[in-house]
Motif scaffolding. Structure first.
Motif, short mmCIF file in Angstrom:
data_model
loop_
_atom_site.label_atom_id
_atom_site.label_comp_id
_atom_site.label_asym_id
_atom_site.label_seq_id
_atom_site.Cartn_x
_atom_site.Cartn_y
_atom_site.Cartn_z
N LYS A 13 1.44 -1.19 0.02
CA LYS A 13 -0.02 -0.04 0.03
C LYS A 13 0.95 1.45 -0.07
CE LYS A 13 -3.71 -1.95 0.28
NZ LYS A 13 -5.38 -2.12 -1.00
N PHE A 14 0.31 1.89 -0.92
CA PHE A 14 1.25 3.48 -0.36
C PHE A 14 0.45 4.22 0.53
CE2 PHE A 14 2.15 7.93 -1.30
CZ PHE A 14 3.58 7.63 -1.85
N TYR A 15 1.31 5.05 1.43
CA TYR A 15 0.58 5.88 2.13
C TYR A 15 0.81 7.44 1.96
CZ TYR A 15 -0.07 1.75 4.82
OH TYR A 15 -0.42 0.11 5.14
N PRO A 16 0.03 8.02 2.34
CA PRO A 16 -0.57 9.75 1.85
C PRO A 16 1.15 10.22 2.66
CG PRO A 16 -2.20 9.17 2.21
CD PRO A 16 -1.07 7.99 2.27
N SER A 17 1.27 10.21 3.42
CA SER A 17 2.45 10.83 4.10
C SER A 17 4.15 10.49 3.36
CB SER A 17 3.02 10.21 5.79
OG SER A 17 2.04 8.72 5.54
N SER A 18 3.69 9.65 3.01
CA SER A 18 4.58 9.01 1.94
C SER A 18 5.87 9.59 0.69
CB SER A 18 5.21 7.52 1.53
OG SER A 18 4.62 6.84 2.71
N ILE A 19 4.18 11.07 0.50
CA ILE A 19 4.55 12.12 -0.69
C ILE A 19 6.48 12.59 -0.30
CG2 ILE A 19 3.94 13.95 -1.72
CD1 ILE A 19 2.84 11.78 -2.45
N GLY A 20 7.39 12.95 -1.04
CA GLY A 20 8.31 13.93 -0.77
C GLY A 20 9.31 12.61 0.13
N ARG A 21 8.65 11.95 0.33
CA ARG A 21 10.01 10.78 1.26
C ARG A 21 11.22 10.12 0.09
NH1 ARG A 21 8.50 6.57 4.48
NH2 ARG A 21 10.48 6.23 4.62
N CYS A 22 12.40 9.59 0.43
CA CYS A 22 13.23 8.81 -0.69
C CYS A 22 12.20 8.00 -1.42
CB CYS A 22 14.94 8.76 0.33
SG CYS A 22 15.74 7.56 -1.08
N LYS A 23 12.13 7.27 -2.43
CA LYS A 23 11.49 6.81 -3.61
C LYS A 23 11.86 5.76 -2.93
CE LYS A 23 9.98 9.55 -6.57
NZ LYS A 23 10.27 10.04 -9.09
N ARG A 24 13.71 5.25 -2.72
CA ARG A 24 13.95 4.21 -2.40
C ARG A 24 13.54 3.12 -0.84
NH1 ARG A 24 19.29 1.81 -4.00
NH2 ARG A 24 20.13 -0.07 -2.80
N ALA A 25 13.31 4.68 -0.29
CA ALA A 25 13.02 3.82 1.48
C ALA A 25 11.30 4.03 1.08
CB ALA A 25 13.06 5.59 2.20
N VAL A 26 10.99 4.10 0.44
CA VAL A 26 9.29 4.42 0.09
C VAL A 26 9.36 2.40 -0.48
CG1 VAL A 26 6.75 4.68 -1.07
CG2 VAL A 26 8.43 6.39 0.47
N VAL A 27 9.85 2.24 -1.43
CA VAL A 27 9.96 0.70 -2.14
C VAL A 27 10.44 0.03 -0.62
CG1 VAL A 27 10.47 -0.35 -3.78
CG2 VAL A 27 10.33 1.93 -4.31
N TYR A 28 11.32 0.04 -0.41
CA TYR A 28 12.18 -0.70 0.64
C TYR A 28 10.87 -0.36 2.14
CZ TYR A 28 16.66 -0.75 0.70
OH TYR A 28 18.07 -0.30 -0.23
N GLN A 29 9.48 -0.51 2.25
CA GLN A 29 8.98 -0.03 3.12
C GLN A 29 7.59 -0.86 2.20
OE1 GLN A 29 5.65 3.32 3.71
NE2 GLN A 29 5.90 3.10 6.27
#
Length: 279
Positions: free
Chosen positions: A44-60
């Protein structure tokens, strides 16, 4: 086993109450993360992830293990939640609260999350024509309407509690880019066209706010970024690193030791500050 023996076995003999609190919170958070994986809530993609490092978001999104979050950091997060709740209570007593939150979902973008407060649009001019009608539903009851009416009769408010050093660095005329993009995503998901980013300085409770208007170009950028992240996650590949080991964004990242050479917290701090002093 007596209750006292149970406590000593769980927390040890030579600890104080603060260590016990921090240990409990860290273990509780770790258990919640395991439960999230077991329940299949990855991807799932969480709105609070906007603007974060994309690599970190994919890790999550892929469920990579993070370093345990220490108890003090979890208490800081709880303070942020307390700020949200306090402001929503105040807005309700003021008579401007429409709803404390909205459920935010989108199948294409795999959005799962909740907004902050929805309030009546006290900024609406008397000569301003009504926008198209929108319908919003209770996040706890998908069939219960909480608002039906023109889009420009309400505002969405995003609360942010930040440290003094970051508060003093806020731009003069608009919020931080990541927070503005987060609000634009909310506009896309809800049909609301205007909102507020409301900051509180967690060190002294000083406040500052910015009005954000609907921006289609920014919304398209946010959607493109999310789709890029989803594509990487689907291919089980990682985007390029966005920072180096000594960048603040990397030093405080939960996935730091996956991206960079694994070393201890003390070594990271020493390396970071020695490099900063030398530059």
């Amino acid at each position: 086993m007596s209750k006292l023996d149970e406590i000593k076995e769980r927390y040890g003999d030579d600890v104080d109450i603060i260590d016990m609190v921090h240990h409990f919170l860290t273990c509780e958070n770790t258990d919640k993360q395991k439960e999230r994986v077991e329940q299949g809530r990855l991807g799932k993609f969480y709105p609070s992830s906007i603007g974060r490092c994309k690599r970190a978001v994919v890790y999550q999104m892929l469920g990579y293990p993070t370093k345990p979050i220490n108890g003090q950091s979890l208490l800081i997060m709880e303070n942020g939640t307390g700020f949200h709740n306090r402001m929503e209570d105040i807005f309700e007593k003021m008579g401007i609260l429409v709803a404390p939150e909205l459920s935010l979902k989108d199948e294409e973008l795999r959005i799962s999350g909740r907004s902050d407060a929805i309030i009546w649009n006290f900024l609406k001019r008397e000569d301003e024509q009504d926008d198209e009608e929108i319908v919003l539903f209770d996040p706890n009851d998908s069939e219960k309407e909480i608002y039906r009416g023109p889009a420009n009769h309400i505002l969405i408010v995003e609360f942010k509690s930040i440290k003094n050093k970051n508060y003093t660095k806020l731009p003069k005329s608009k919020p931080k880019t990541a927070h503005e993009m987060q609000l634009q995503l909310y506009f896309y998901l809800t049909g609301i066209k205007k909102g507020i980013v409301y900051y509180e300085n967690k060190d002294n409770q000083e406040s500052k706010h910015y009005v954000v208007e609907y921006d289609e170009q920014l919304i398209n950028q946010v959607k493109t970024d999310i789709k890029e992240i989803l594509d990487y996650a689907d291919r089980r590949e990682l985007p390029e690193k966005e920072g180096n080991a000594l960048d603040v964004m990397c030093r405080y990242c939960d996935f730091r030791n996956l991206c960079h050479t694994p070393i201890s917290e003390d070594q990271w701090i020493e390396l970071y500050f020695n490099d900063s002093e030398a530059s």
